[in-house]
Design an enzyme around this catalytic site. Structure first.
Site, PDB file in Angstrom:
ATOM      1  N   SER A 234       3.695  -3.561  -2.530  1.00  0.00           N
ATOM      2  CA  SER A 234       3.203  -4.630  -1.673  1.00  0.00           C
ATOM      3  C   SER A 234       2.723  -3.805  -0.466  1.00  0.00           C
ATOM      4  CB  SER A 234       4.226  -5.464  -1.277  1.00  0.00           C
ATOM      5  OG  SER A 234       3.803  -6.529  -0.458  1.00  0.00           O
ATOM      6  N   HIS A 262       0.655  -6.838  -4.208  1.00  0.00           N
ATOM      7  CA  HIS A 262       0.497  -8.230  -3.466  1.00  0.00           C
ATOM      8  C   HIS A 262      -0.736  -8.173  -2.690  1.00  0.00           C
ATOM      9  CE1 HIS A 262       5.245  -8.670  -3.394  1.00  0.00           C
ATOM     10  NE2 HIS A 262       4.790  -8.943  -4.776  1.00  0.00           N
ATOM     11  N   ASP A 358      10.820  -8.772  -4.273  1.00  0.00           N
ATOM     12  CA  ASP A 358      10.071  -8.946  -5.597  1.00  0.00           C
ATOM     13  C   ASP A 358      10.041  -7.871  -6.482  1.00  0.00           C
ATOM     14  OD1 ASP A 358       8.458 -10.243  -7.432  1.00  0.00           O
ATOM     15  OD2 ASP A 358       6.527  -9.617  -6.668  1.00  0.00           O
TER      16      ASP A 358
END
Length: 418
Positions: A234, A262, A358
């Protein structure tokens, strides 16, 4: 400047230092709106609001922000021109690029990351959409707080020790961490343990982070040679991914790579192109029905979850339009969980820098299926959220600096895990 002077110091929590923010945008309505959103958070204070890059650069030393939210397209001096000038004035400045979802702006945002920007936030295309977008407001505030807090933490604890050694207290810029520019003399403190310390799976590995001991367990690598590499990342991920791909491209001839970063639509297509150039391998956004091919890289498209289903001896890509997972779409957990189902003990996972947690559940699934996972260490991460959560599952086989990840992954792929 009237707004900034009126708001200076607002929103600070008693007894704490608020994160100082500068907002740079040529649209007065957007500039005011973002400033009000940010200043309303008790952990943030807006110290400057500027209409172009030139004024922002001139005000850096006076307003001394920790974080700058920087628009790309502005008259007189745009964001890309202002970025290196800002970082020259304040080396540890966190800069978050703000841009609408056009291909040009996506390209520019990714280039900005290579020049030292910490992250980007995609803006809705119209003022009315910006005003009503709950997701944009949440993402903006989350990124400013997470990156700002990390910057403040990285300065304070290390300063006394460095002062005793006569070193600068400033940590390296994101670009320096990723090797885009020479690292300064005073790097962010690295974990005290070495790679050899991770070789004893029975005992927790100990690392000192910001003056406290943090323990996590390291498990042995799978004895099964990997048949796939699955990567999740991310904040800070695009640069970290390219760094890793340059190191492992030559050994990817026998296995496919699947990536969830992401990112919004448009950005992921460009990221796939960049990763292909870095690895010198075919790379694309994953499409529903794609059968995974060895030596190919597949990036989850923005706005969709990418998972795998078993087909023959390998996997086929399925794109789903379900709700966000961990506030993300695409998310790492669905990909990792599906990879574990299809490839089991022959799965090799990698978690790189990023906010949130995540991927942690996916790490558990891969480990339970007999596979192996490597995660990035705190010192080399832009944000040690995702990799930290992965490390603390006690199910990773290595926690490594970014510079060591590619060479290690390459050895594991070749069947040389130790």
């Amino acid at each position: 400047m009237a707004f900034a002077q009126q708001q200076l110091g607002a929103g600070a929590r008693p007894g704490t230092d608020p994160i100082r923010v500068m907002v740079v945008d040529d649209a007065v309505v957007i500039r005011g709106l973002l400033s009000r959103w940010l200043d309303a958070d008790p952990a943030l204070t807006v110290v400057s609001s500027q209409r172009n890059g030139k004024l922002a650069v001139e005000d850096i030393e006076k307003s001394n922000p920790d974080v700058v939210v920087l628009d790309i397209e502005m008259p007189e001096m745009d964001g890309m021109t202002a970025l290196p000038l800002m970082l020259a004035k304040k080396r540890d400045l966190v800069v978050i690029m703000a841009s609408t979802l056009t291909r040009r702006n996506a390209e520019v945002s990714l280039k900005a990351l290579s020049l030292g920007a910490s992250d980007y936030v995609p803006k809705p295309e119209t003022t009315s959409e910006v005003t009503t977008s709950v997701d944009f407001r949440r993402e903006l505030i989350e990124k400013v707080k997470a990156l700002g807090q990390q910057a403040l933490r990285s300065r304070a604890p290390a300063a006394p020790a460095r002062a005793m050694r006569g070193e600068s207290a400033r940590p390296p810029t994101p670009a320096a961490r990723f090797g885009s520019s020479p690292a300064p003399a005073a790097p962010t403190p690295r974990p005290v343990n070495t790679r050899e310390a991770f070789r004893t799976p029975a005992a927790p590995a100990t690392t000192t982070v910001l003056g406290r001991d943090v323990k996590y367990q390291i498990k042995p690598y799978s004895p099964t040679k990997p048949r796939i590499l699955a990567i999740g990342s991310s904040t800070g991920g695009p640069q970290a991914l390219q760094h890793v791909m340059r190191d492992i491209g030559s050994v990817l001839g026998d296995i496919p790579v699947v990536v969830t970063q992401h990112m919004p639509p448009t950005f992921t297509a460009i990221l796939a192109e960049h990763l292909g150039k870095a690895a010198l391998r075919p790379s694309k956004e994953g499409e529903d029905g794609d059968v995974l091919k060895p030596g190919h890289i597949y990036v989850a498209p923005g706005g969709k979850h990418m998972i795998l289903e078993k087909e023959g001896v390998g996997g086929v890509i399925r794109l789903t339009d379900g709700p966000p997972v961990n506030f993300c779409k695409p998310a790492v957990d669905p990909l990792f969980e599906s990879v574990a189902r299809v490839y089991g003990a022959s799965t090799l996972g990698l978690i790189l820098t990023g906010m949130g947690h995540d991927g942690a559940d996916g790490v558990r699934r891969i480990s339970s299926a007999g596979g192996s996972v490597v995660t990035q260490d705190e010192a080399s991460s832009v944000v040690w959220g995702m990799p930290g959560a992965a490390a603390h599952t006690n199910m990773c086989s290595d926690v490594l600096p970014l510079a060591e990840i590619g060479p290690k992954i390459a050895r594991v792929i070749k069947g040389m895990s130790r």
